[in-house]
Motif scaffolding. Structure first.
Motif, PDB file in Angstrom:
ATOM      1  N   VAL A   1      29.872  37.569  45.347  1.00  0.00           N
ATOM      2  CA  VAL A   1      29.446  37.455  46.957  1.00  0.00           C
ATOM      3  C   VAL A   1      30.226  36.179  47.185  1.00  0.00           C
ATOM      4  O   VAL A   1      31.510  36.507  48.332  1.00  0.00           O
ATOM      5  CB  VAL A   1      28.575  37.530  47.788  1.00  0.00           C
ATOM      6  CG1 VAL A   1      28.555  38.503  48.559  1.00  0.00           C
ATOM      7  CG2 VAL A   1      27.753  39.411  46.463  1.00  0.00           C
ATOM      8  N   ILE A   2      30.169  35.253  47.052  1.00  0.00           N
ATOM      9  CA  ILE A   2      29.693  33.773  47.458  1.00  0.00           C
ATOM     10  C   ILE A   2      31.726  33.704  47.254  1.00  0.00           C
ATOM     11  O   ILE A   2      32.321  33.066  47.882  1.00  0.00           O
ATOM     12  CB  ILE A   2      29.479  33.139  46.783  1.00  0.00           C
ATOM     13  CG1 ILE A   2      28.369  32.805  47.078  1.00  0.00           C
ATOM     14  CG2 ILE A   2      30.351  31.367  46.987  1.00  0.00           C
ATOM     15  CD1 ILE A   2      27.303  32.323  46.125  1.00  0.00           C
ATOM     16  N   ALA A   3      32.833  34.196  46.333  1.00  0.00           N
ATOM     17  CA  ALA A   3      33.474  34.115  45.686  1.00  0.00           C
ATOM     18  C   ALA A   3      34.397  34.329  47.076  1.00  0.00           C
ATOM     19  O   ALA A   3      35.297  34.541  47.498  1.00  0.00           O
ATOM     20  CB  ALA A   3      34.101  34.276  44.447  1.00  0.00           C
ATOM     21  N   ASP A   4      34.485  36.192  47.323  1.00  0.00           N
ATOM     22  CA  ASP A   4      35.031  37.027  48.170  1.00  0.00           C
ATOM     23  C   ASP A   4      34.415  36.542  49.924  1.00  0.00           C
ATOM     24  O   ASP A   4      35.500  35.585  50.548  1.00  0.00           O
ATOM     25  CB  ASP A   4      34.253  38.304  47.830  1.00  0.00           C
ATOM     26  CG  ASP A   4      35.097  39.083  46.994  1.00  0.00           C
ATOM     27  OD1 ASP A   4      36.116  39.084  46.652  1.00  0.00           O
ATOM     28  OD2 ASP A   4      34.319  39.981  46.463  1.00  0.00           O
ATOM     29  N   LEU A   5      34.132  35.506  49.940  1.00  0.00           N
ATOM     30  CA  LEU A   5      33.628  35.323  51.403  1.00  0.00           C
ATOM     31  C   LEU A   5      34.559  33.878  51.545  1.00  0.00           C
ATOM     32  O   LEU A   5      34.660  33.688  52.290  1.00  0.00           O
ATOM     33  CB  LEU A   5      32.038  34.940  51.591  1.00  0.00           C
ATOM     34  CG  LEU A   5      30.908  36.158  52.052  1.00  0.00           C
ATOM     35  CD1 LEU A   5      29.580  35.824  52.010  1.00  0.00           C
ATOM     36  CD2 LEU A   5      31.676  37.575  53.145  1.00  0.00           C
TER      37      LEU A   5
END
Ligand SMILES: [Fe+2]
Ligand SMILES: [Fe+2]
Length: 162
Positions: free
Chosen positions: A16-20
């Protein structure tokens, strides 16, 4: 983030953090691109377009802020080195055209950025639909904003046909 808040996330938080983070870079670059184009353009209709660009530039900064807040909430770190924004960005950055009178190009470049943003948020909202509801909700709001943006820029593209 609290224990329960962490517990309800079924997605891999690092994913999630990488996508965001990618989307965060996109928003900063869109913010900068629109802001700079607003300063740069010249010609008869430039003032009308300038106001719209400034408004949307501010919107994209608002999006970056929302995403930064969620990244931090998830325990991540927003991009600290601005040199990495381009590297990490999914939608990239287009320099304002060399000719400041080329408003048509400016509009097309904005439209391309908006199209990419819609694709990104649509894909991510889908991806986290059932596994991270808070992120999902935010992505849906962002998607809705970008859909409105695209409509506005398509209309402008229709007006500036020269
Ligand atoms: Fe945005
Ligand atoms: Fe936008």
């Amino acid at each position: 983030m609290g224990r329960k808040s962490r517990e309800i996330i079924k997605a891999n938080v690092d994913d999630v953090i990488a996508d965001l983070t990618k989307a965060y870079a996109d928003e900063w670059l869109a913010h900068y691109q629109y802001w700079l184009a607003a300063k740069w353009i010249r010609g008869m209709d430039a003032d009308t377009l300038r106001d719209i660009l400034v408004g949307q530039s501010n919107d994209e900064l608002g999006h970056a802020e929302k995403i930064a807040n969620r990244i931090i909430q998830l325990g991540g770190t927003p991009i600290m080195d601005p040199g990495k924004l381009l590297q990490i960005s999914g939608c990239g950055y287009k320099q304002p055209p060399g000719d400041p009178n080329n408003l048509k190009q400016v509009i097309q470049d904005v439209l391309d950025a908006e199209t990419c943003a819609i694709e990104t948020y649509n894909k991510l909202a889908e991806k986290y639909r059932t596994t991270d509801l808070v992120t999902h909700e935010m992505l849906e709001d962002l998607l809705e904003d970008e859909v409105d943006d695209e409509e506005q820029w398509e209309e402008l593209g229709g007006i500036w046909k020269k």
